[in-house]
Design a protein around this motif. Structure first.
Motif, mmCIF file in Angstrom:
data_model
loop_
_atom_site.group_PDB
_atom_site.id
_atom_site.type_symbol
_atom_site.label_atom_id
_atom_site.label_comp_id
_atom_site.label_asym_id
_atom_site.label_seq_id
_atom_site.Cartn_x
_atom_site.Cartn_y
_atom_site.Cartn_z
ATOM 1 N N MET A 1 25.793 19.675 30.024
ATOM 2 C CA MET A 1 25.077 20.795 29.400
ATOM 3 C C MET A 1 25.967 21.433 28.330
ATOM 4 N N LYS A 2 25.437 21.474 27.113
ATOM 5 C CA LYS A 2 26.222 22.051 26.016
ATOM 6 C C LYS A 2 26.168 23.580 26.080
ATOM 7 N N ILE A 3 27.275 24.233 25.861
ATOM 8 C CA ILE A 3 27.315 25.696 25.855
ATOM 9 C C ILE A 3 27.621 26.163 24.429
ATOM 10 N N THR A 4 26.825 27.095 23.947
ATOM 11 C CA THR A 4 27.065 27.635 22.606
ATOM 12 C C THR A 4 27.188 29.151 22.685
ATOM 13 N N LEU A 5 28.296 29.677 22.210
ATOM 14 C CA LEU A 5 28.451 31.129 22.113
ATOM 15 C C LEU A 5 28.356 31.487 20.638
ATOM 16 N N ASP A 6 27.544 32.488 20.328
ATOM 17 C CA ASP A 6 27.398 32.864 18.933
ATOM 18 C C ASP A 6 27.693 34.349 18.752
ATOM 19 N N GLN A 7 28.769 34.644 18.075
ATOM 20 C CA GLN A 7 29.159 36.022 17.727
ATOM 21 C C GLN A 7 29.085 36.964 18.947
ATOM 22 N N VAL A 8 29.696 36.550 20.050
ATOM 23 C CA VAL A 8 29.620 37.344 21.270
ATOM 24 C C VAL A 8 30.615 38.512 21.215
ATOM 25 N N VAL A 9 30.114 39.689 21.567
ATOM 26 C CA VAL A 9 30.927 40.900 21.542
ATOM 27 C C VAL A 9 30.855 41.573 22.908
ATOM 28 N N LYS A 10 31.980 42.077 23.392
ATOM 29 C CA LYS A 10 31.961 42.834 24.637
ATOM 30 C C LYS A 10 32.933 44.007 24.524
ATOM 31 N N THR A 11 32.429 45.190 24.862
ATOM 32 C CA THR A 11 33.268 46.386 24.812
ATOM 33 C C THR A 11 33.266 47.045 26.180
ATOM 34 N N PHE A 12 34.443 47.391 26.689
ATOM 35 C CA PHE A 12 34.543 48.159 27.932
ATOM 36 C C PHE A 12 34.904 49.584 27.556
ATOM 37 N N ASP A 13 34.046 50.525 27.893
ATOM 38 C CA ASP A 13 34.252 51.918 27.489
ATOM 39 C C ASP A 13 34.594 51.966 25.996
ATOM 40 N N THR A 14 35.865 52.205 25.680
ATOM 41 C CA THR A 14 36.196 52.259 24.255
ATOM 42 C C THR A 14 37.004 51.042 23.834
ATOM 43 N N PHE A 15 37.343 50.200 24.805
ATOM 44 C CA PHE A 15 38.194 49.055 24.488
ATOM 45 C C PHE A 15 37.336 47.837 24.170
ATOM 46 N N ARG A 16 37.491 47.301 22.971
ATOM 47 C CA ARG A 16 36.721 46.110 22.609
ATOM 48 C C ARG A 16 37.480 44.883 23.087
ATOM 49 N N ALA A 17 36.947 44.216 24.115
ATOM 50 C CA ALA A 17 37.661 43.098 24.726
ATOM 51 C C ALA A 17 37.423 41.807 23.968
ATOM 52 N N VAL A 18 36.225 41.642 23.432
ATOM 53 C CA VAL A 18 35.882 40.408 22.722
ATOM 54 C C VAL A 18 35.224 40.779 21.394
ATOM 55 N N HIS A 19 35.811 40.270 20.308
ATOM 56 C CA HIS A 19 35.297 40.577 18.966
ATOM 57 C C HIS A 19 34.559 39.367 18.406
#
Lengths: 134, 340
Positions: B1-19
């Motif tokens: 199964m192919k996995i594609t992530l596109d421009q994924v962003v994750k922020t915890f409270d004020t800390f941006r963990a993934v840009h």
């Protein structure tokens, strides 16, 4: 019953709370990733892990309830044959200087307490058998 | 199964963990997410698993948009860093858990047979009746893997799978995981902060720093052609020498390194300890030995060059050298990066 529920609940809460706090959230996540629904996870993963603490809390609160009479009398009164409690009966006999009757009632209490203790100990050992090392 | 992530962003409270991370993992590939702690690698893995939700961007499994599918329906096998085995269940019950709670009804015999097959696959036959506290760390890790595989996941995700094990067990399990992957051909993504583990195990290594992908490629690519000073330093022991580039050649006192495509100006020259040479006479950067460390594969010289910078270099075991000797360091190979 109601009175005992209120005076004993803290014992159960205080024994279960630290165990609940120590539970690794990854256990729940693992169960989720394996497809478990919330209900299944609670019944099959969380509850069994809390059982030993629940039993400990239960036996503590039962032990306390056996000897308690203040709270019961205030809430339930002391009607003969319906809301009388053993601890108070023993106390009344004692005041009447009827020592043998008091001792008889007290030994029933003692025996019940022992049986209860044995049962919870056994159940707890069973629930914790996975903790035994090879 | 192919996995594609596109421009994924994750922020915890004020800390941006993934840009805004975009990543493609081909079907059947074994990919490592490698980065220092706080680089967002575990967060990315947890988003692929559905244990966290992305704030923006999308995650596709094949053609299906999986961004908002909850973990229990996503069909992933997740192996936790500290195994997260159910302590009140035996090894066999742990492995069977996923099959027992799944919507697909299976008979008891069927489950028992599959548990046995899986325990054989992870080489734990006969340990089905033990409790997790009664087996070793390496065995627990294998139980965790068997449990994850039991539900026929579309992808396998491992969070620092060997982090809690000692070095020898780790090496064995690494090779063994590679074998299992090759046998089952399941798309696998794992997180590690150990560069050796990533290079040893993965088809492709994705190097992360501060929530961004800094380089991705085969182990050969990232080792031989590091794209930045960060990658070079992160992948292993590195010496850093300050120099200047003119006309495609970088110079430090007494040594030159070709620097094709690097503009004139101050540069840093990065070289592995094995890429430096030591001689008591001849060309090179004058240096004095501070200490010599003997290792099974050779000797390592800790030296100080005339500018005061410390360098480490690996030399053959039979080289005669001692502390406070004077000599010359030559740069056999080096990567040159402009100083930003």
């Amino acid at each position: 019953m109601v009175a005992m529920f209120f005076t004993s609940l803290p014992f159960v809460v205080r024994t279960v709370q630290p165990v609940l706090e120590d539970l690794d959230p990854a256990l729940e996540e693992a169960a989720q990733s394996l497809g478990g629904s919330d209900g299944t996870i609670f019944l099959r993963v969380i509850l069994p892990l809390l059982t030993p603490a629940l039993l400990a809390g239960l036996s503590l609160s039962f032990a306390r309830s056996l000897g308690e009479f203040g709270a019961v009398i205030f809430i339930a009164g002391n009607r003969p044959s319906s809301t009388e409690i053993t601890a108070l009966l023993a106390f009344i006999r004692l005041e009447e200087f009827n020592y043998s009757a008091a001792a008889a009632i007290a030994s029933v209490l003692l025996f019940t307490a022992f049986v209860m203790l044995a049962v919870t100990n056994y159940l707890q050992a069973r629930a914790l058998r996975y903790m035994a090392r090879a | 199964m192919k996995i594609t992530l596109d421009q994924v962003v994750k922020t915890f409270d004020t800390f941006r963990a993934v840009h805004g991370v975009s990543l493609e993992i081909e079907s059947g590939e074994l990919v490592a997410l490698l980065g220092p702690s706080g680089s967002g690698k575990t967060t990315i893995l947890r988003m692929v698993a559905g244990l966290e939700y992305a704030d923006a961007g999308s995650i596709h499994f094949g053609d299906e948009d999986a961004t908002n599918i909850p973990v229990r329906e996503r069909g992933v096998g997740f192996v936790f860093q500290h195994y997260a085995l159910f302590p009140h269940m035996t090894v066999g019950e742990n492995v069977a858990f996923g099959m027992k709670v799944s919507k697909v009804r299976r008979s008891k015999d069927e489950i028992a047979r599959r548990v046995e097959d899986l325990l054989r696959l992870v080489r734990l036959e006969g340990l089905g009746n033990r409790f997790p506290t009664q087996i070793s760390g390496g065995q627990r890790q294998r139980v965790a893997l068997a449990r994850a595989l039991a539900v026929d996941p579309k992808v396998l995700l491992l969070d620092e799978p060997f982090g809690a094990l000692d070095a020898n067990v780790r090496r064995d399990l690494r090779r063994w995981l590679r074998e299992i992957h090759d046998e089952l051909g399941i798309t696998t993504l794992f997180v590690t902060h150990d560069q050796e583990e990533a290079l040893d195990l993965a088809d492709r290594v994705v190097i992360l720093n501060e929530g961004r992908i800094v380089q991705q490629g085969t182990p050969e690519d990232v080792c031989r052609r590091p794209g930045s000073a960060f990658v070079m330093k992160f992948l292993g022991d590195t010496n850093r020498l300050a120099g200047t580039a003119t006309g495609g050649i970088a110079r430090v006192s007494g040594a030159t390194v070709p620097a094709p495509g690097v503009g004139d100006g101050p540069v840093e020259i990065l070289a592995r300890p094995v890429d430096l040479g030591w001689a008591t006479a001849g060309d090179g950067i004058p240096a004095q030995v501070a200490r010599v460390i003997d290792q099974p594969q050779g000797r390592r010289i800790l030296a100080r060059i005339e500018t005061g910078e410390a360098v480490e270099l690996d030399v053959p075991a039979d080289m005669q050298v001692a502390a406070s000797d004077h000599g010359y360091v030559s740069i056999l190979r080096g990567n040159v990066f402009p100083v930003s």
